[in-house]
Scaffold this motif. Structure first.
Motif, PDB file in Angstrom:
ATOM      1  N   THR A 120      -4.967   9.136  -0.488  1.00  0.00           N
ATOM      2  CA  THR A 120      -3.754   8.798  -1.231  1.00  0.00           C
ATOM      3  C   THR A 120      -3.347   7.337  -1.105  1.00  0.00           C
ATOM      4  N   LEU A 121      -3.978   6.590  -0.200  1.00  0.00           N
ATOM      5  CA  LEU A 121      -3.586   5.198  -0.016  1.00  0.00           C
ATOM      6  C   LEU A 121      -4.127   4.337  -1.157  1.00  0.00           C
ATOM      7  N   ARG A 122      -3.217   3.655  -1.830  1.00  0.00           N
ATOM      8  CA  ARG A 122      -3.583   2.763  -2.932  1.00  0.00           C
ATOM      9  C   ARG A 122      -2.730   1.507  -2.848  1.00  0.00           C
ATOM     10  N   ALA A 123      -3.353   0.354  -3.073  1.00  0.00           N
ATOM     11  CA  ALA A 123      -2.629  -0.911  -3.031  1.00  0.00           C
ATOM     12  C   ALA A 123      -2.222  -1.339  -4.434  1.00  0.00           C
ATOM     13  N   HIS A 124      -1.164  -2.127  -4.507  1.00  0.00           N
ATOM     14  CA  HIS A 124      -0.720  -2.645  -5.794  1.00  0.00           C
ATOM     15  C   HIS A 124       0.048  -3.946  -5.578  1.00  0.00           C
ATOM     16  N   HIS A 125       0.095  -4.777  -6.613  1.00  0.00           N
ATOM     17  CA  HIS A 125       0.814  -6.043  -6.558  1.00  0.00           C
ATOM     18  C   HIS A 125       2.193  -5.900  -7.189  1.00  0.00           C
ATOM     19  N   LEU A 126       3.125  -6.688  -6.673  1.00  0.00           N
ATOM     20  CA  LEU A 126       4.483  -6.698  -7.198  1.00  0.00           C
ATOM     21  C   LEU A 126       4.887  -8.147  -7.463  1.00  0.00           C
ATOM     22  N   PRO A 127       4.905  -8.581  -8.735  1.00  0.00           N
ATOM     23  CA  PRO A 127       5.338  -9.946  -9.062  1.00  0.00           C
ATOM     24  C   PRO A 127       6.861 -10.058  -8.987  1.00  0.00           C
ATOM     25  N   MET A 128       7.355 -10.818  -8.019  1.00  0.00           N
ATOM     26  CA  MET A 128       8.783 -10.876  -7.743  1.00  0.00           C
ATOM     27  C   MET A 128       9.546 -11.703  -8.781  1.00  0.00           C
ATOM     28  N   VAL A 144       0.860  -1.177   0.000  1.00  0.00           N
ATOM     29  CA  VAL A 144       0.000   0.000   0.000  1.00  0.00           C
ATOM     30  C   VAL A 144       0.898   1.228   0.000  1.00  0.00           C
ATOM     31  N   ARG A 145       0.547   2.189  -0.818  1.00  0.00           N
ATOM     32  CA  ARG A 145       1.314   3.418  -0.938  1.00  0.00           C
ATOM     33  C   ARG A 145       0.438   4.616  -0.648  1.00  0.00           C
ATOM     34  N   GLY A 146       1.028   5.610   0.031  1.00  0.00           N
ATOM     35  CA  GLY A 146       0.325   6.860   0.282  1.00  0.00           C
ATOM     36  C   GLY A 146       1.300   8.023   0.236  1.00  0.00           C
ATOM     37  N   TYR A 147       0.779   9.217   0.428  1.00  0.00           N
ATOM     38  CA  TYR A 147       1.625  10.402   0.551  1.00  0.00           C
ATOM     39  C   TYR A 147       1.360  11.044   1.901  1.00  0.00           C
ATOM     40  N   ALA A 148       2.421  11.569   2.500  1.00  0.00           N
ATOM     41  CA  ALA A 148       2.336  12.163   3.832  1.00  0.00           C
ATOM     42  C   ALA A 148       3.288  13.343   3.901  1.00  0.00           C
ATOM     43  N   ASP A 149       3.202  14.117   4.988  1.00  0.00           N
ATOM     44  CA  ASP A 149       4.184  15.174   5.205  1.00  0.00           C
ATOM     45  C   ASP A 149       5.549  14.539   5.417  1.00  0.00           C
ATOM     46  N   ALA A 150       6.577  15.138   4.825  1.00  0.00           N
ATOM     47  CA  ALA A 150       7.928  14.620   5.022  1.00  0.00           C
ATOM     48  C   ALA A 150       8.347  14.838   6.474  1.00  0.00           C
ATOM     49  N   LEU A 154      -2.189 -15.044   7.872  1.00  0.00           N
ATOM     50  CA  LEU A 154      -2.534 -14.398   9.134  1.00  0.00           C
ATOM     51  C   LEU A 154      -3.805 -15.014   9.711  1.00  0.00           C
ATOM     52  N   PRO A 155      -3.868 -15.181  11.024  1.00  0.00           N
ATOM     53  CA  PRO A 155      -5.054 -15.810  11.627  1.00  0.00           C
ATOM     54  C   PRO A 155      -6.269 -14.893  11.587  1.00  0.00           C
ATOM     55  N   GLY A 156      -7.445 -15.501  11.683  1.00  0.00           N
ATOM     56  CA  GLY A 156      -8.679 -14.734  11.766  1.00  0.00           C
ATOM     57  C   GLY A 156      -9.169 -14.252  10.424  1.00  0.00           C
ATOM     58  N   GLY A 159      -9.010  -8.421   7.120  1.00  0.00           N
ATOM     59  CA  GLY A 159      -8.893  -8.123   5.695  1.00  0.00           C
ATOM     60  C   GLY A 159      -7.531  -7.568   5.355  1.00  0.00           C
ATOM     61  N   GLY A 160      -7.150  -7.742   4.073  1.00  0.00           N
ATOM     62  CA  GLY A 160      -5.851  -7.270   3.642  1.00  0.00           C
ATOM     63  C   GLY A 160      -5.681  -5.776   3.801  1.00  0.00           C
ATOM     64  N   ARG A 161      -6.727  -5.019   3.487  1.00  0.00           N
ATOM     65  CA  ARG A 161      -6.627  -3.566   3.612  1.00  0.00           C
ATOM     66  C   ARG A 161      -6.396  -3.163   5.067  1.00  0.00           C
ATOM     67  N   THR A 162      -7.082  -3.808   5.980  1.00  0.00           N
ATOM     68  CA  THR A 162      -6.924  -3.492   7.400  1.00  0.00           C
ATOM     69  C   THR A 162      -5.498  -3.750   7.848  1.00  0.00           C
ATOM     70  N   VAL A 163      -4.929  -4.879   7.420  1.00  0.00           N
ATOM     71  CA  VAL A 163      -3.563  -5.220   7.796  1.00  0.00           C
ATOM     72  C   VAL A 163      -2.575  -4.218   7.221  1.00  0.00           C
ATOM     73  N   LEU A 164      -2.675  -3.944   5.925  1.00  0.00           N
ATOM     74  CA  LEU A 164      -1.715  -3.052   5.275  1.00  0.00           C
ATOM     75  C   LEU A 164      -1.802  -1.638   5.829  1.00  0.00           C
ATOM     76  N   HIS A 165      -3.012  -1.102   5.900  1.00  0.00           N
ATOM     77  CA  HIS A 165      -3.180   0.267   6.388  1.00  0.00           C
ATOM     78  C   HIS A 165      -2.782   0.368   7.858  1.00  0.00           C
ATOM     79  N   GLY A 166      -3.191  -0.630   8.640  1.00  0.00           N
ATOM     80  CA  GLY A 166      -2.907  -0.582  10.070  1.00  0.00           C
ATOM     81  C   GLY A 166      -1.434  -0.717  10.367  1.00  0.00           C
ATOM     82  N   THR A 167      -0.743  -1.605   9.673  1.00  0.00           N
ATOM     83  CA  THR A 167       0.694  -1.776   9.919  1.00  0.00           C
ATOM     84  C   THR A 167       1.465  -0.543   9.488  1.00  0.00           C
ATOM     85  N   LEU A 168       1.094   0.043   8.364  1.00  0.00           N
ATOM     86  CA  LEU A 168       1.758   1.269   7.917  1.00  0.00           C
ATOM     87  C   LEU A 168       1.592   2.368   8.959  1.00  0.00           C
ATOM     88  N   ALA A 169       0.386   2.562   9.465  1.00  0.00           N
ATOM     89  CA  ALA A 169       0.148   3.617  10.466  1.00  0.00           C
ATOM     90  C   ALA A 169       0.925   3.335  11.746  1.00  0.00           C
TER      91      ALA A 169
END
Length: 411
Positions: free
Chosen positions: A273-281, A194-200, A246-248, A251-261
């Protein structure tokens, strides 16, 4: 030729030959860095070539990404005759790495990175490709079919666009890749971020890029990259396989947004500004087939498994694909491109896969590497080269690391 896409106005261009039987020399699906690099290289080698870029978006457009532009990508662009892709943005020559085990390093790099929002960066590349002679059509690719004969194939896109060679630079969900019968990356080789923009952040000293790793869902990390305009690109990413484990019912959005915060509490994301995207390794890359359909960038799973870096790979692979499409016969283009890609990146990609496998199983390896890099500048520089460029493991270390990986996979 006038073409239509669902919900998109028709676009006509006198540079495209009319009629269903007309064939362009190169049709590039996707006008991001890989696609534009392909068009630029093709037209650099053959200024009279008929090159079409096909993309559903209207540029400038946002693209979820870390926005980091490594110097290696700028080398490719300079060779393509585009020296000013990061003009107006300040270099950032420090990267701070933190591991869950407490290791930390922030040594100035030999060559600086840049942070340029993809809305700006990609639009500049599109403008450069069009100035070189490429035609841009706003249309979504929905089908890619190869016809003609084995010696003289023709690739048909959306039923009426015909090309001698097609380059699929259409991202992680590539329709071109699916047309070749190649499935998506498995969850263990597919990251989600998940990517967003914030104050530097307001910190003393020169600006620096931050990568902070976490034990939660290892291997996983958050980032904060200052743009230079008072904002920073922030984000958090992890493997899909770790997210699914992950147990329980979280949702993916909750995990990504919550961990980032939680990891960057002093940099809350700007609303919307928060948007998710996939990265094929690149640990699970499809084999480029022979023939007139090529894959570049994310469509070819060219994402560094250690850092998530992909723009350099996109630019380089796009340039190589554009050269193969222009200099080889359509029937040979895939094989020529495959060999060129292996020459340029093969050893590097094998080494990053080895390191990613080891680090994923033994997080302490990353602690040790970062801790040692704090005392040895040449090791830090090599880590940066492996993570952002085309660096390789010193020969004396390859056998030792391979043995470690074998031991770590034993039951």
């Amino acid at each position: 030729m006038t073409t239509h896409a669902r919900g998109v106005p028709a676009v006509a261009d006198p540079g495209i030959p009319a009629g269903r039987s007309a064939i362009v020399d190169l049709l590039v699906l996707g006008a991001g860095p890989a696609g534009c690099a392909a068009a630029l290289r093709a037209l650099q080698l053959r200024p009279d070539a008929r090159v079409v870029l096909l993309d559903a978006a209207a540029f400038p457009r946002d693209k979820a990404c870390g926005d980091g532009i490594a110097p290696h990508g700028l080398d490719v662009l300079r060779a393509l005759g585009v020296p000013d892709a990061v003009a107006g943005y300040s270099p950032v020559d420090r990267m701070r790495l933190r591991t869950p085990g407490g290791a930390e390093v922030a040594t100035p790099s030999r060559r600086a990175n840049y942070v340029v929002p993809r809305k700006i960066f990609d639009a500049r590349l599109v403008a450069a490709a069009r100035a070189r002679g490429a035609v841009l059509l706003r249309q979504r690719a929905r089908s890619v079919v190869t016809g003609g004969t084995a010696d003289e194939p023709v690739v048909i896109v959306n039923g009426d666009l015909r090309a001698r060679v097609v380059i699929g630079a259409d991202g992680a969900n590539s329709i071109t890749r699916r047309s070749l019968g190649i499935g998506p990356n498995p969850p263990e080789a597919l990251a989600i971020a998940v990517r967003g923009y914030a104050d530097a952040p307001h910190t003393p000293g020169p600006p620096e890029q931050l990568i902070e790793m976490t034990d939660e869902g290892w291997p996983a990390y958050a980032w904060s990259f200052p743009i230079g305009d008072g904002r920073a690109n922030i984000g958090y990413g992890m493997l899909r396989s770790k997210l699914a484990a992950l147990p329980g019912d979280t949702g993916g959005r909750t995990v990504l947004h919550g961990t980032l915060a939680r990891m960057l509490p002093e940099q809350p994301a700007h609303p919307g500004t928060l948007r998710a995207h996939h990265l094929p390794m690149s640990t699970w890359r499809p084999r480029q087939p022979d023939g007139p359909v090529l894959l570049a960038g994310d469509a070819a799973s060219l994402i560094n498994p250690l850092t998530g870096e992909g723009i350099y790979y996109a630019l380089l692979s796009g340039s190589l694909a554009g050269a193969a499409a222009t200099t080889a016969t359509p029937a040979q283009a895939g094989a020529v491109y495959r060999r060129a890609l292996d020459r340029e990146l093969g050893r590097h990609l094998r080494h990053t896969a080895l390191l990613a496998g080891l680090a994923g199983r033994r997080r302490t390896l990353m602690d040790s590497a970062v801790r040692a890099a704090g005392h040895r500048t040449e090791l830090y520089d090599n880590l940066i080269e492996i993570g952002l460029g085309r660096g390789t493991i010193p020969t004396a270390s390859v056998a030792r690391l391979a043995l470690r990986r074998i031991i770590s996979t034993r039951p």
